[in-house]
Design a protein around this motif. Structure first.
Motif, short mmCIF file in Angstrom:
data_model
loop_
_atom_site.label_atom_id
_atom_site.label_comp_id
_atom_site.label_asym_id
_atom_site.label_seq_id
_atom_site.Cartn_x
_atom_site.Cartn_y
_atom_site.Cartn_z
N ALA A 60 14.42 35.19 -27.53
CA ALA A 60 14.43 35.12 -26.06
C ALA A 60 13.72 33.86 -25.57
O ALA A 60 14.16 33.23 -24.59
N MET A 61 12.65 33.47 -26.24
CA MET A 61 11.94 32.25 -25.84
C MET A 61 12.83 31.03 -26.03
O MET A 61 12.82 30.11 -25.21
N GLY A 68 10.25 35.75 -15.65
CA GLY A 68 9.21 34.94 -15.03
C GLY A 68 9.42 34.90 -13.53
O GLY A 68 10.55 34.85 -13.06
N VAL A 69 8.34 34.95 -12.81
CA VAL A 69 8.41 34.87 -11.34
C VAL A 69 7.78 33.54 -10.96
O VAL A 69 6.56 33.41 -10.93
N PHE A 72 6.65 31.32 -6.23
CA PHE A 72 5.45 30.78 -5.59
C PHE A 72 4.98 29.50 -6.29
O PHE A 72 4.49 28.59 -5.63
N VAL A 73 5.13 29.45 -7.60
CA VAL A 73 4.73 28.24 -8.33
C VAL A 73 5.58 27.06 -7.87
O VAL A 73 5.06 25.96 -7.67
N ASN A 74 6.87 27.27 -7.66
CA ASN A 74 7.75 26.19 -7.21
C ASN A 74 7.44 25.74 -5.79
O ASN A 74 7.78 24.63 -5.40
N LYS A 75 6.80 26.59 -5.01
CA LYS A 75 6.43 26.23 -3.64
C LYS A 75 5.10 25.47 -3.57
O LYS A 75 4.76 24.93 -2.51
N VAL A 87 -2.14 25.86 -17.21
CA VAL A 87 -2.84 27.13 -17.38
C VAL A 87 -1.92 28.15 -18.05
O VAL A 87 -2.33 28.87 -18.97
N ARG A 88 -0.67 28.20 -17.62
CA ARG A 88 0.31 29.11 -18.23
C ARG A 88 0.50 28.80 -19.71
O ARG A 88 0.51 29.68 -20.56
#
Length: 159
Positions: A60-61, A68-69, A72-75, A87-88
């Motif tokens: 899957a990787m 993954g959500v 908000f990270v893209n904003k 960090v991720r």
């Protein structure tokens, strides 16, 4: 070589799933039609299921198929987005290298005297799936991380 390497985890997962289905179906037939269950089938199916699950993680990787959500990270502004990516990545590498590979190897080595009750197979053969999956997943995650960092730098206007 790369094509062969990319096939390994898919091949293992496909074999494990096919064998689980075949063995379980055979055991159902044997139990309910012939009234003679095959007691060893459960041991093999459980071992194959462990391999399927852990090797499936790396598969899957490879395809970026993990949930993954990132809305908000893209904003986020670019500097915060870069910090988020780092960090991720650090958290994922911790899980892969410490938990999957290091602790997985330790778990495997501790199972040297533990065997399955019917077939007497060493649990090391089952547990080794954890560190192997960790290595494969780390390789695929690194490739994915490099792709996403290249995309970030390309958006900035870099080379």
């Amino acid at each position: 070589m790369k094509k062969w390497f990319n096939w390994i985890d898919d091949g293992i997962a496909t074999f494990a799933l096919s064998a689980i289905i075949l063995l379980t179906g055979t055991n159902v037939f044997s139990r309910y039609v012939l009234n003679k269950p095959l007691p060893w089938v459960e041991e093999i199916a459980i071992g194959l299921f462990v391999w399927l699950v852990y090797i499936g993680i790396s598969s899957a990787m490879k395809r970026d198929s993990h949930v993954g959500v990132d809305y908000f990270v893209n904003k986020l502004p670019r500097p915060l987005r870069m910090i988020s990516i780092i960090v991720r990545a650090a958290a994922i590498y911790y899980v892969l290298f410490y938990i999957f590979i290091y602790l997985g190897l330790d778990f495997t080595l501790q199972a040297s005297s533990k065997v399955t009750p019917i077939l007497g197979l060493s649990y090391q053969m089952i547990n080794i799936a954890v560190p192997i999956a960790g290595v494969f997943t780390a390789i695929y995650f690194t490739q994915s991380l490099i792709r996403s960092l290249r995309l970030e730098f390309k958006e900035e206007g870099g080379s």
